[in-house]
Design a protein around this motif. Structure first.
Motif, PDB file in Angstrom:
ATOM      1  N   PHE A   1     -85.355  44.753 -20.923  1.00  0.00           N
ATOM      2  CA  PHE A   1     -85.090  44.513 -19.463  1.00  0.00           C
ATOM      3  C   PHE A   1     -86.301  43.517 -19.379  1.00  0.00           C
ATOM      4  CE2 PHE A   1     -86.237  44.794 -14.948  1.00  0.00           C
ATOM      5  CZ  PHE A   1     -85.007  44.533 -14.648  1.00  0.00           C
ATOM      6  N   ASP A   2     -85.819  42.303 -18.845  1.00  0.00           N
ATOM      7  CA  ASP A   2     -86.684  41.119 -18.582  1.00  0.00           C
ATOM      8  C   ASP A   2     -87.715  41.639 -17.472  1.00  0.00           C
ATOM      9  OD1 ASP A   2     -87.832  38.769 -17.914  1.00  0.00           O
ATOM     10  OD2 ASP A   2     -86.116  37.554 -17.991  1.00  0.00           O
ATOM     11  N   LEU A   3     -88.890  41.900 -17.660  1.00  0.00           N
ATOM     12  CA  LEU A   3     -90.066  42.378 -16.742  1.00  0.00           C
ATOM     13  C   LEU A   3     -90.278  41.167 -15.908  1.00  0.00           C
ATOM     14  CD1 LEU A   3     -91.625  45.445 -18.263  1.00  0.00           C
ATOM     15  CD2 LEU A   3     -90.297  45.443 -16.377  1.00  0.00           C
ATOM     16  N   GLU A   4     -90.489  40.174 -16.662  1.00  0.00           N
ATOM     17  CA  GLU A   4     -91.105  38.905 -15.967  1.00  0.00           C
ATOM     18  C   GLU A   4     -90.327  38.445 -15.057  1.00  0.00           C
ATOM     19  OE1 GLU A   4     -92.548  35.634 -18.277  1.00  0.00           O
ATOM     20  OE2 GLU A   4     -93.906  37.202 -19.338  1.00  0.00           O
ATOM     21  N   GLY A   5     -88.975  38.459 -15.569  1.00  0.00           N
ATOM     22  CA  GLY A   5     -87.765  37.910 -14.638  1.00  0.00           C
ATOM     23  C   GLY A   5     -87.634  38.813 -13.532  1.00  0.00           C
ATOM     24  N   TRP A   6     -88.108  39.975 -13.475  1.00  0.00           N
ATOM     25  CA  TRP A   6     -87.879  41.019 -12.297  1.00  0.00           C
ATOM     26  C   TRP A   6     -88.892  40.690 -11.327  1.00  0.00           C
ATOM     27  CZ3 TRP A   6     -84.415  43.472  -9.822  1.00  0.00           C
ATOM     28  CH2 TRP A   6     -84.677  44.486  -9.193  1.00  0.00           C
ATOM     29  N   GLU A   7     -90.365  40.225 -11.885  1.00  0.00           N
ATOM     30  CA  GLU A   7     -91.365  40.077 -11.053  1.00  0.00           C
ATOM     31  C   GLU A   7     -91.010  38.826 -10.276  1.00  0.00           C
ATOM     32  OE1 GLU A   7     -94.004  42.027 -10.178  1.00  0.00           O
ATOM     33  OE2 GLU A   7     -92.864  43.397 -11.527  1.00  0.00           O
ATOM     34  N   ALA A   8     -90.296  37.796 -10.906  1.00  0.00           N
ATOM     35  CA  ALA A   8     -90.041  36.538 -10.268  1.00  0.00           C
ATOM     36  C   ALA A   8     -88.831  36.797  -9.150  1.00  0.00           C
ATOM     37  CB  ALA A   8     -89.454  35.525 -11.197  1.00  0.00           C
ATOM     38  N   ALA A   9     -87.861  37.602  -9.431  1.00  0.00           N
ATOM     39  CA  ALA A   9     -86.756  38.152  -8.581  1.00  0.00           C
ATOM     40  C   ALA A   9     -87.338  38.657  -7.600  1.00  0.00           C
ATOM     41  CB  ALA A   9     -85.698  38.890  -9.367  1.00  0.00           C
ATOM     42  N   LYS A  10     -88.513  39.472  -7.687  1.00  0.00           N
ATOM     43  CA  LYS A  10     -88.988  40.224  -6.204  1.00  0.00           C
ATOM     44  C   LYS A  10     -89.611  39.301  -5.406  1.00  0.00           C
ATOM     45  CE  LYS A  10     -91.419  43.565  -7.998  1.00  0.00           C
ATOM     46  NZ  LYS A  10     -92.219  44.806  -8.366  1.00  0.00           N
ATOM     47  N   ARG A  11     -90.016  37.981  -5.976  1.00  0.00           N
ATOM     48  CA  ARG A  11     -90.654  37.099  -4.889  1.00  0.00           C
ATOM     49  C   ARG A  11     -89.524  36.520  -4.174  1.00  0.00           C
ATOM     50  NH1 ARG A  11     -94.337  36.787  -9.263  1.00  0.00           N
ATOM     51  NH2 ARG A  11     -93.262  35.350 -10.372  1.00  0.00           N
ATOM     52  N   ARG A  12     -88.362  36.380  -4.971  1.00  0.00           N
ATOM     53  CA  ARG A  12     -87.322  35.697  -4.085  1.00  0.00           C
ATOM     54  C   ARG A  12     -86.488  36.798  -3.438  1.00  0.00           C
ATOM     55  NH1 ARG A  12     -85.464  34.429  -9.448  1.00  0.00           N
ATOM     56  NH2 ARG A  12     -83.724  35.896  -9.326  1.00  0.00           N
ATOM     57  N   PHE A  13     -86.543  38.071  -3.600  1.00  0.00           N
ATOM     58  CA  PHE A  13     -86.198  39.084  -2.696  1.00  0.00           C
ATOM     59  C   PHE A  13     -87.017  39.153  -1.110  1.00  0.00           C
ATOM     60  CE2 PHE A  13     -84.970  42.206  -6.439  1.00  0.00           C
ATOM     61  CZ  PHE A  13     -83.986  40.988  -6.695  1.00  0.00           C
ATOM     62  N   ALA A  14     -88.370  38.839  -1.594  1.00  0.00           N
ATOM     63  CA  ALA A  14     -89.247  38.675  -0.404  1.00  0.00           C
ATOM     64  C   ALA A  14     -88.769  37.667   0.663  1.00  0.00           C
ATOM     65  CB  ALA A  14     -90.740  38.589  -0.765  1.00  0.00           C
ATOM     66  N   MET A  15     -87.913  36.737   0.357  1.00  0.00           N
ATOM     67  CA  MET A  15     -87.540  35.806   1.207  1.00  0.00           C
ATOM     68  C   MET A  15     -86.281  36.226   2.200  1.00  0.00           C
ATOM     69  SD  MET A  15     -89.704  33.501   0.196  1.00  0.00           S
ATOM     70  CE  MET A  15     -89.270  31.871   0.565  1.00  0.00           C
ATOM     71  N   HIS A  16     -85.749  37.533   1.799  1.00  0.00           N
ATOM     72  CA  HIS A  16     -84.471  38.062   2.428  1.00  0.00           C
ATOM     73  C   HIS A  16     -84.662  38.171   4.069  1.00  0.00           C
ATOM     74  CE1 HIS A  16     -82.675  39.875  -1.356  1.00  0.00           C
ATOM     75  NE2 HIS A  16     -82.390  38.501  -1.336  1.00  0.00           N
TER      76      HIS A  16
END
Ligand SMILES: Cc1cc2nc3c(=O)[nH]c(=O)nc-3n(C[C@H](O)[C@H](O)[C@H](O)COP(=O)(O)OP(=O)(O)OC[C@H]3O[C@@H](n4cnc5c(N)ncnc54)[C@H](O)[C@@H]3O)c2cc1C
Length: 414
Positions: free
Chosen positions: A395-410
């Protein structure tokens, strides 16, 4: 007649690939519907999403002029502090904030808007400036409407049909679904993860994907006292849903009635029958009133009879008739809305740091990230998690941390 846990619509801002999947699963049972709500403001009804014409012609004398004056001043106004009330007042002016957003915020989240973080406004108020509000009102998608349009998607058999279709699709693809299992604990190792159930079963896997509330996950995983203290600092608003089965073919022609003002505890009344074209019973209808509350407070514990009375008063105070009530049914949602009380960021950061230290546990969703989101955001998070899961089981944990930053824009759509 199938009903929902409160008013639910699938918003058109859903990712196209996810919509395509849902259309594939539901076919033409996923209906494209025009929004048709109304809002009780200043003692009168207005179409919701708001329309420019209504704002000018249906508001009391002087209201539109005050809004216009606020709009002229607003570009030069900055929030004096990072609270919900200041951010909304600076963006939308005193008239709109005090008539609509501040009383609504107090009802929904249960605390004074000056004690809510400014983040609550950024995540929850889609039209947070006059420019955005004007764009929406001109398009007719209004202050609470979906970005750029006034339609939504809705399944013929109720919103739950989306989950059912996804569950059936997952089963067909080989997933084993177990509902109603009671989890006793989570063992989050660095190589494997295990879930123990109250029945004494132990289920082991490479990863745990969790959508239960973050504080619940912390408790199940045996997080240390500092994390548990942070978890207790995250407040979650509950909700009571009061269903009235009415001896009438329709309560109204509207899908939802919105009540932002302080004169009632009800925030919204929806009529599921008006969300779809379906073969619902012709001589009966059901309405569902949403009443936010705190877990185990007086509203949470109120009897169905007294809750029904709150709803009928709300309806008659708004000048509408209440048809004969055949039955009252109450549902209680313990975890409805994350509350961004001022200072919540410090607690969330502590708990996020803890969960990020567990390489085999991925938490997401509304309660799993303590995020204000819609169902299409929660689905987008799930799709992202799947994208990041490699065919070799990594599982790409770094990619997930970046995705969480994008989710914060929802930003939530009403
Ligand atoms: C009244 C209301 C109206 C809404 N209207 C809309 C709308 O119109 N459109 C829209 O897109 N979104 C709407 N939403 C938001 C939408 O419901 C959420 O975005 C979506 O449900 C989030 O999905 P999720 O899976 O993250 O969380 P949830 O659907 O909340 O799922 C979390 C799950 O965790 C389970 N759980 C909780 N505690 C435990 C525990 N201790 N042990 C085991 N399981 C537990 C719960 O039972 C639940 O099944 C609305 C929400 C509410 C409350």
């Amino acid at each position: 007649m199938r009903v929902d846990l409160g008013s639910h619509r699938l918003h058109p801002s859903i990712e196209p690939r996810i919509l395509a999947d849902l259309q594939g699963l539901l076919g033409d049972r996923l209906q494209k519907r025009q929004r048709n709500g109304r809002i009780r403001l200043l003692g009168r009804w207005m179409g919701f999403p708001l329309k420019a014409a209504d704002l000018v012609s249906r508001t009391p004398k002087g209201f539109a002029a005050r809004v216009m004056r606020d709009a002229l001043v607003s570009p030069f106004t900055r929030p004096r502090e990072d609270t919900f009330s200041e951010v909304v007042r600076a963006g939308l002016g005193r008239t709109i904030s005090e008539t609509f957003y501040l009383p609504y915020a107090r009802k929904i989240w249960g605390i004074d808007p000056f004690r809510l973080s400014g983040e609550q406004a950024r995540r929850r108020v889609a039209a947070d400036s006059f420019v955005k509000l004007a764009a929406r009102v001109v398009r007719g998608s209004g202050a609470g409407g979906a970005r750029g349009s006034s339609y939504f998607w809705y399944p013929e058999r109720g919103y739950g049909a989306i989950s059912e279709a996804l569950a059936a699709g997952a089963s067909d693809a080989g997933a084993e679904l177990r509902l109603g299992e009671r989890v006793a604990s989570v063992e989050a190792g660095s190589e494997r993860v295990a879930v123990a159930t109250l029945d004494g079963e132990r289920i082991e896997g490479d990863f745990l994907f969790s959508t239960v509330p973050l504080p619940v996950l912390a408790g199940l995983t045996g997080a240390d006292e500092a994390v548990m203290t942070a978890a207790r600092g995250l407040r979650i608003r509950s909700m009571v849903l009061v269903y009235l089965v009415l001896d009438a073919s329709r309560f109204s022609t509207f899908d939802a009635h919105y009540f932002p003002e302080a004169n009632t505890r009800v925030t919204r009344i929806s009529e599921p029958k008006n969300y779809r074209d379906a073969s619902d019973p012709v001589d009966k209808t059901v309405i569902c009133a949403e009443i936010p509350c705190w877990f185990e407070d007086a509203t949470w514990s109120a009897t169905p009879g007294s809750l029904a009375e709150i709803v009928t008063h709300t309806i008659s105070d708004a000048g509408l008739e209440v048809p004969a009530i055949e039955r009252v049914h109450v549902e209680r949602l313990r975890a409805a809305y994350p509350v961004y009380e001022a200072g919540f960021e410090r607690h969330l950061e502590a708990i996020d740091a803890w969960v990020s230290s567990l390489p085999r546990v991925i938490t997401f969703g509304r309660q799993g990230l303590f995020a204000h989101d819609n169902a299409h955001h929660a689905l987008a998070m799930a799709y992202t998690a799947v994208d990041l899961l490699g065919p070799d089981g990594t599982f790409d944990l770094e990619g997930w941390e970046a995705a969480k930053r994008r989710f914060a824009m929802h930003v939530v759509e009403d």
